[in-house]
Design a protein around this motif. Structure first.
Motif, PDB file in Angstrom:
ATOM      1  N   HIS A 270      10.904  11.418  -3.570  1.00 34.07           N
ATOM      2  CA  HIS A 270      10.005   9.724  -3.607  1.00 34.07           C
ATOM      3  C   HIS A 270      10.087   7.797  -4.361  1.00 34.07           C
ATOM      4  O   HIS A 270       9.948   7.356  -3.839  1.00 34.07           O
TER       5      HIS A 270
ATOM      6  N   GLU B 209       2.867   9.873  -5.896  1.00 34.63           N
ATOM      7  CA  GLU B 209       3.751  10.670  -6.213  1.00 34.63           C
ATOM      8  C   GLU B 209       4.565  11.086  -6.842  1.00 34.63           C
ATOM      9  O   GLU B 209       4.564  12.504  -7.779  1.00 34.63           O
TER      10      GLU B 209
ATOM     11  N   ARG C 229       1.128  -1.399   0.138  1.00 32.88           N
ATOM     12  CA  ARG C 229      -0.119  -0.146  -0.016  1.00 32.88           C
ATOM     13  C   ARG C 229       1.342   1.211   0.021  1.00 32.88           C
ATOM     14  O   ARG C 229       0.543   1.985  -1.252  1.00 32.88           O
ATOM     15  N   GLN C 230       1.832   1.185   0.818  1.00 32.53           N
ATOM     16  CA  GLN C 230       2.542   2.538   0.874  1.00 32.53           C
ATOM     17  C   GLN C 230       3.425   2.662  -0.382  1.00 32.53           C
ATOM     18  O   GLN C 230       3.757   3.416  -0.770  1.00 32.53           O
TER      19      GLN C 230
ATOM     20  N   LYS D  83       2.638   1.634  -3.715  1.00 35.28           N
ATOM     21  CA  LYS D  83       1.266   2.316  -4.380  1.00 35.28           C
ATOM     22  C   LYS D  83       1.741   3.872  -4.396  1.00 35.28           C
ATOM     23  O   LYS D  83       1.653   4.270  -5.236  1.00 35.28           O
ATOM     24  N   ILE D  84       1.213   4.378  -2.996  1.00 34.32           N
ATOM     25  CA  ILE D  84       1.255   5.667  -3.143  1.00 34.32           C
ATOM     26  C   ILE D  84       2.594   6.381  -3.241  1.00 34.32           C
ATOM     27  O   ILE D  84       2.587   7.501  -3.038  1.00 34.32           O
ATOM     28  N   THR D  85       3.591   6.063  -2.986  1.00 32.16           N
ATOM     29  CA  THR D  85       4.842   7.069  -3.665  1.00 32.16           C
ATOM     30  C   THR D  85       5.068   7.318  -4.717  1.00 32.16           C
ATOM     31  O   THR D  85       5.314   7.658  -5.753  1.00 32.16           O
TER      32      THR D  85
END
Length: 721
Positions: A695, A22, A14-15, A17-19
């Motif tokens: 990122h 961004e 999950r983290q 995919k967020i990165t």
């Protein structure tokens, strides 16, 4: 240790995919150079930025437009400079021609050069163009001639006439005619002494011994005037008085008047004297015959404002007259005025009728309340323009029920005012007649008027015959209807014809600089007929001859015979009266017609009109003689032309400077707006590079953590071995 859910791997994924999202945004900003690439990046910033871009691009195009405008001004200034040179040469030639040493042929040669110079001005006008736009032809934006079909609205008028009759709401109880007249020699005070001043002519027959019949006349005077002579004015006369009780009292046989059944009314009167000993004549006027006019029907027939308007409209153009019983005069009141498209055209008064007063329904000042929209009184005794002005003001009240209530109150006030004004007019006309006008002392009858004959009722030939009957004299009302119509015709027009041009210098539709393209030609400079060698006509008026012919024409008009002709006129009924609203006109609340109303034709009646019996002589015109005199054109014409051209050159020069200032201002505004838009929308590459590196590191760390999380499940296999 749990094997069904790898929570460590899920969290790391999950983290990661967020990165990744961004990092993708940072990559987009670094590659495009903008920190706002879509509305999701900054909705408000995108909106502000797009508005600024709109202004920036508009200012950029406006600057190009301004450059074109400057070029046009430069072309116009150059052409006008040449026109000025031509005019200076014409002025120089004019001064040369004025010199007395020149012969007529010399001035003719100078005139040839002057004419060619003036033609050059028209040629400059026709040759001076900028992008196919004729600059010196005036306010025209093209030169291609073509016929076009034009539909032009215009105002047309139609005139109708109608015959008016007294409206039903005016209640009249009228009397009848009488043949009794006043004494020809009487000039006394009618109101204090009524005895013996009225008389009537009668005829009787006398038969002599030979059987010859002679018709004789006798004037019978009413009242007590004992001792008068029995002969005056070339005819016999007798008096009826308290002392005449026998036939032979004054040596006259009454039976001569009554033989063969003649003069029965007089016989009844004389018999009454014989039987009662009284003539019935009293010095007062309490028992006089009268006519009653009741204006109270106006309020009774008013339920709405429209009803009140209709009732007053029906009174417009009417004329009420009261004929004197002893002369040909009629004391009449004419209800004149105008409302909307209707106006009183003509009161066709019968021959000999005079003593007529006019009461305007629309022009006299009528004081009444002024109301607000809620029905409250703004001002008492407001001076309305006529009764119709007061009626129109009621339409300002929004509540219909309240508006109609006020209409009935206004109807009462108008009825009282009509009665008072009519009484004033009739009093002035009746002061030299037997008719009189009076109001009732009862305050509840303040709308009632009485017109009476102050001769006693019992002293007339017949008490039923009174001379106060009412007449409705013939009158016309004219309606002029103005309406819009469409007229179609072919016209030679210029393609894209406009009036003046505008230099659009900014991003807004209203942000432009007008530029007037005036015409410069011989005609516009008033030099079409300019000449240094010119003979003109000097006019001399034959004034004395004209005055003599004019006097003869006036004499012929005074003696012009007239005849009475019959004309058919259609009456008109009010179906729906006009409606008004209080609106602001030039800062002042005034009633404005919002509905012109509706009318329909009524019955056709015949009206007598007075028209000339023959041809009307033509009015003489002013005659003149002519003589030739040398009259060269004044030099002031050239000076005025040079001044006009110089003023136009100044106009173009001033506008060129104005356009240059606008161009500089556009550049400054465009630069500042571009800087403002850049701060909102352009990306800071250094910040975005740091963000991108962050990122990237987080993305690599996320990959490592997912690998570690997946490896942890391998420990479970170790436990199971």
């Amino acid at each position: 240790m749990i094997v069904t859910h790898n929570l460590y791997a899920n969290n790391a994924q999950r983290q990661y995919k967020i990165t990744e999202v961004e990092k993708k945004k940072s990559t987009e900003k670094l590659s495009s150079g903008y920190k706002i690439n879509r509305s999701a990046d900054d909705a408000a910033g995108l909106s502000i930025s797009e508005k600024m871009r709109r202004l920036i691009r508009g200012l950029d195009q406006g600057s190009e437009n301004i450059q074109d405008g400057i070029s046009l001004c430069q072309v116009a200034d150059g052409a006008l400079a040449e026109v000025t040179s031509v005019l200076q040469r014409v002025r120089e030639l004019s001064i040369q021609a004025y010199n007395g040493t020149n012969s007529k042929s010399d001035r003719a040669c100078i005139q040839d050069e002057v004419d060619n110079c003036l033609l050059a001005i028209d040629e400059i006008k026709d040759r001076t163009k900028f992008n196919e736009l004729y600059i010196l032809r005036g306010n025209q934006h093209a030169a291609e001639d073509r016929f076009v079909r034009v539909q032009e609205p215009y105002m047309a008028t139609k005139t109708d006439y109608e015959h008016r009759v007294i409206p039903d709401w005016l209640i009249i109880n009228d009397g009848k005619d009488t043949e009794i007249r006043p004494r020809p020699d009487y000039n006394g005070n009618y109101t204090t002494d009524t005895g013996g001043i009225m008389y009537a002519d009668y005829q009787y027959e006398v038969t002599d011994a030979a059987g010859n019949v002679t018709v004789k006349n006798v004037s019978v005077y009413y009242g007590d005037r004992k001792g008068e002579k029995l002969h005056a004015y070339g005819k016999d006369y007798i008096y009826i008085n308290d002392f005449v009780t026998q036939n032979d009292a004054n040596g006259f046989d009454w039976n001569l008047l009554f033989q063969n059944g003649k003069n029965t009314q007089l016989k009844d009167y004389v018999d009454n004297i014989r039987n009662t000993g009284s003539s019935g004549w009293t010095p007062g006027n309490t028992d006089n015959p009268s006519c009653k006019l009741d204006f109270g029907g106006l309020a009774a027939g008013t339920a709405t404002v429209d009803d009140l308007f209709t009732n007053m409209f029906n009174l417009l153009g009417c004329e009420i007259g009261f004929p004197c019983g002893t002369c040909s005069d009629v004391n009449a009141v004419q209800f004149s005025g105008s409302i909307d498209s209707w106006t009183v055209n003509e009161f066709v008064t019968q021959t000999g009728y005079q003593s007529t007063g006019e009461l305007s329904l629309s022009d006299n000042i009528f004081k009444w309340n002024e109301y607000a929209a809620d029905g409250t009184v703004i001002r008492n005794d407001y001076p309305h323009t006529g009764y119709f002005g007061a009626i129109s003001s009621l339409y300002a009240i929004e509540d219909e029920t309240l508006r109609n209530t006020k209409a009935k109150e206004l109807a009462d006030a108008i009825a009282v005012d009509l009665k008072d004004r009519m009484e004033t007019l009739l009093k002035d006309g009746m002061k030299d007649h037997f008719d009189r006008v009076a109001s009732d002392n009862d305050p509840t009858k303040n709308k009632v008027l009485y017109i009476y004959d102050y001769r006693d009722n019992s002293a007339l030939v017949s008490p039923a015959d009174a001379d106060t009957r009412v007449l409705n004299l013939i009158s016309n009302v004219k309606r002029t209807i103005t309406y819009e119509d469409i007229r179609e015709y072919d016209v030679l027009a210029e393609k894209n014809r406009t009036y003046g041009i505008k230099i659009h210098c900014s991003a807004n539709s209203y942000d432009s600089i007008p530029l007037l393209l005036q015409e410069i030609s011989r005609d516009s400079l008033n030099l079409t007929d300019y000449s240094v060698n010119h003979y003109s006509l000097k006019l001399t008026c034959l004034h004395d001859l004209y005055q003599k012919e004019l006097s003869a024409w006036h004499d012929s008009m005074r003696n012009l015979p007239y005849k009475i002709v019959t004309q058919e006129i259609q009456t008109t009924k009010v179906i729906r009266p006009p409606k008004y609203e209080q609106r602001a006109v030039n800062g002042e609340m005034k009633p404005v017609c919002i509905d012109p109303g509706e009318f329909e034709p009524g019955e056709v009646v015949q009206v007598q009109m007075k028209v000339p019996a023959g041809d009307v002589p033509e009015r003489p015109y002013l005659k003149s003689t002519a003589e030739q005199a040398y009259d060269p054109s004044p030099l002031a014409l050239i000076d005025e032309a040079i001044g006009s051209v110089t003023a136009l050159r100044s106009y173009f020069g001033a506008n060129q400077n104005r356009l240059e200032h606008a161009y500089a201002n556009n550049g400054n505004a465009e630069e500042n707006l571009q800087a403002s838009e850049s701060r909102i929308r352009d990306a800071d590459i250094a910040d975005e590079a740091v963000e991108y590196s962050l990122h990237s590191i987080l993305e690599q760390a996320g990959q490592a953590m997912m690998a570690q999380a997946n490896h942890m499940n391998q420990g479970v296999l170790t436990l199971l071995q």
